[in-house]
Scaffold this motif. Structure first.
Motif, short mmCIF file in Angstrom:
data_model
loop_
_atom_site.label_atom_id
_atom_site.label_comp_id
_atom_site.label_asym_id
_atom_site.label_seq_id
_atom_site.Cartn_x
_atom_site.Cartn_y
_atom_site.Cartn_z
N UNK A 27 61.98 98.77 109.75
CA UNK A 27 62.14 99.46 108.47
C UNK A 27 62.97 100.74 108.57
N UNK A 28 62.70 101.58 109.54
CA UNK A 28 63.44 102.84 109.69
C UNK A 28 64.89 102.59 110.10
N UNK A 29 65.16 101.42 110.66
CA UNK A 29 66.51 101.08 111.13
C UNK A 29 67.10 99.89 110.40
N UNK A 30 66.63 99.62 109.19
CA UNK A 30 67.13 98.48 108.42
C UNK A 30 68.56 98.73 107.97
N UNK A 31 69.32 97.65 107.76
CA UNK A 31 70.72 97.81 107.36
C UNK A 31 70.87 98.27 105.91
N UNK A 32 72.08 98.69 105.60
CA UNK A 32 72.39 99.24 104.29
C UNK A 32 71.99 98.35 103.11
N UNK A 33 72.24 97.03 103.13
CA UNK A 33 71.85 96.24 101.95
C UNK A 33 70.35 96.33 101.66
N UNK A 34 69.55 96.43 102.69
CA UNK A 34 68.10 96.55 102.49
C UNK A 34 67.73 97.92 101.93
N UNK A 35 68.43 98.93 102.39
CA UNK A 35 68.17 100.30 101.90
C UNK A 35 68.59 100.45 100.44
N UNK A 36 69.63 99.71 100.04
CA UNK A 36 70.20 99.91 98.72
C UNK A 36 69.68 98.94 97.66
N UNK A 37 68.91 97.93 98.03
CA UNK A 37 68.40 96.99 97.03
C UNK A 37 67.29 97.67 96.23
N UNK A 38 67.49 97.87 94.94
CA UNK A 38 66.50 98.62 94.16
C UNK A 38 65.36 97.75 93.64
N UNK A 39 64.15 98.08 94.04
CA UNK A 39 62.98 97.43 93.45
C UNK A 39 62.82 97.96 92.02
N UNK A 40 63.01 99.26 91.89
CA UNK A 40 62.98 99.92 90.58
C UNK A 40 64.31 100.61 90.35
N UNK A 41 64.76 100.61 89.12
CA UNK A 41 65.96 101.35 88.76
C UNK A 41 65.60 102.82 88.56
N UNK A 42 66.60 103.67 88.43
CA UNK A 42 66.37 105.12 88.32
C UNK A 42 65.46 105.50 87.16
N UNK A 43 65.47 104.72 86.09
CA UNK A 43 64.63 105.04 84.94
C UNK A 43 63.20 104.52 85.08
N UNK A 44 62.89 103.90 86.24
CA UNK A 44 61.53 103.41 86.48
C UNK A 44 61.30 101.97 86.07
N UNK A 45 62.30 101.31 85.50
CA UNK A 45 62.12 99.91 85.12
C UNK A 45 62.29 99.02 86.35
N UNK A 46 61.50 97.96 86.42
CA UNK A 46 61.62 97.04 87.55
C UNK A 46 62.94 96.29 87.55
N UNK A 47 63.43 95.99 88.72
CA UNK A 47 64.63 95.18 88.89
C UNK A 47 64.28 93.74 88.47
N UNK A 48 64.95 93.18 87.47
CA UNK A 48 64.62 91.83 87.01
C UNK A 48 64.79 90.78 88.11
N UNK A 49 65.69 91.03 89.07
CA UNK A 49 65.86 90.08 90.18
C UNK A 49 64.60 90.02 91.03
N UNK A 50 63.94 91.17 91.21
CA UNK A 50 62.66 91.17 91.94
C UNK A 50 61.63 90.32 91.20
#
Length: 119
Positions: free
Chosen positions: A75-98
């Motif tokens: 987890x601490x060394x995960x690649x960029x795509x994993x770090x950047x995949x948003x579970x929640x968007x900035x406004x707090x709404x869930x990512x529909x893909x999740x």
């Protein structure tokens, strides 16, 4: 609810996407951090996490049973795509893909985040 982490009972994304990233993120490059032994070469510029380049997919860093109790072993060394995949968007709404992926393994949709997440 503050400690709620939907990824700890899901990780379906780790079995759905090819996790590809710039080769220099691997720890066999100066400044890299992703364990190189857990990656495979895609081309001159890209690598991917082992297990994510073929179907059925399962990232080599994924531990546990999807949909029950899972974790990323790097987890601490995960690649960029994993770090950047948003579970929640900035406004707090869930990512529909999740939610779409969670439904494929019988998990309910994500709740609205109580606080907007920082980017």
């Amino acid at each position: 609810m503050d400690d709620f982490n939907p990824c700890l009972d899901c990780c379906i994304c780790c079995t759905h996407f090819r996790i590809s990233f710039y080769w220099a993120e691997a720890d066999d490059a100066p400044g890299g951090f992703v364990p190189a032994e857990m990656t495979e070469k895609l081309n001159h510029n890209l690598r991917c996490m082992k297990g994510s380049n073929q179907v059925p997919r399962r990232c080599s860093a994924l531990t546990g049973e999807v949909g029950r109790g899972v974790a990323c072993s790097i987890y601490a060394n995960r690649p960029t795509p994993c770090r950047e995949f948003p579970v929640y968007f900035e406004d707090g709404t869930p990512n529909p893909k999740c939610d779409e992926l969670r439904a494929t393994i019988g998990l309910p949709p994500l709740p609205q985040s109580p606080l907007p997440r920082a980017a």
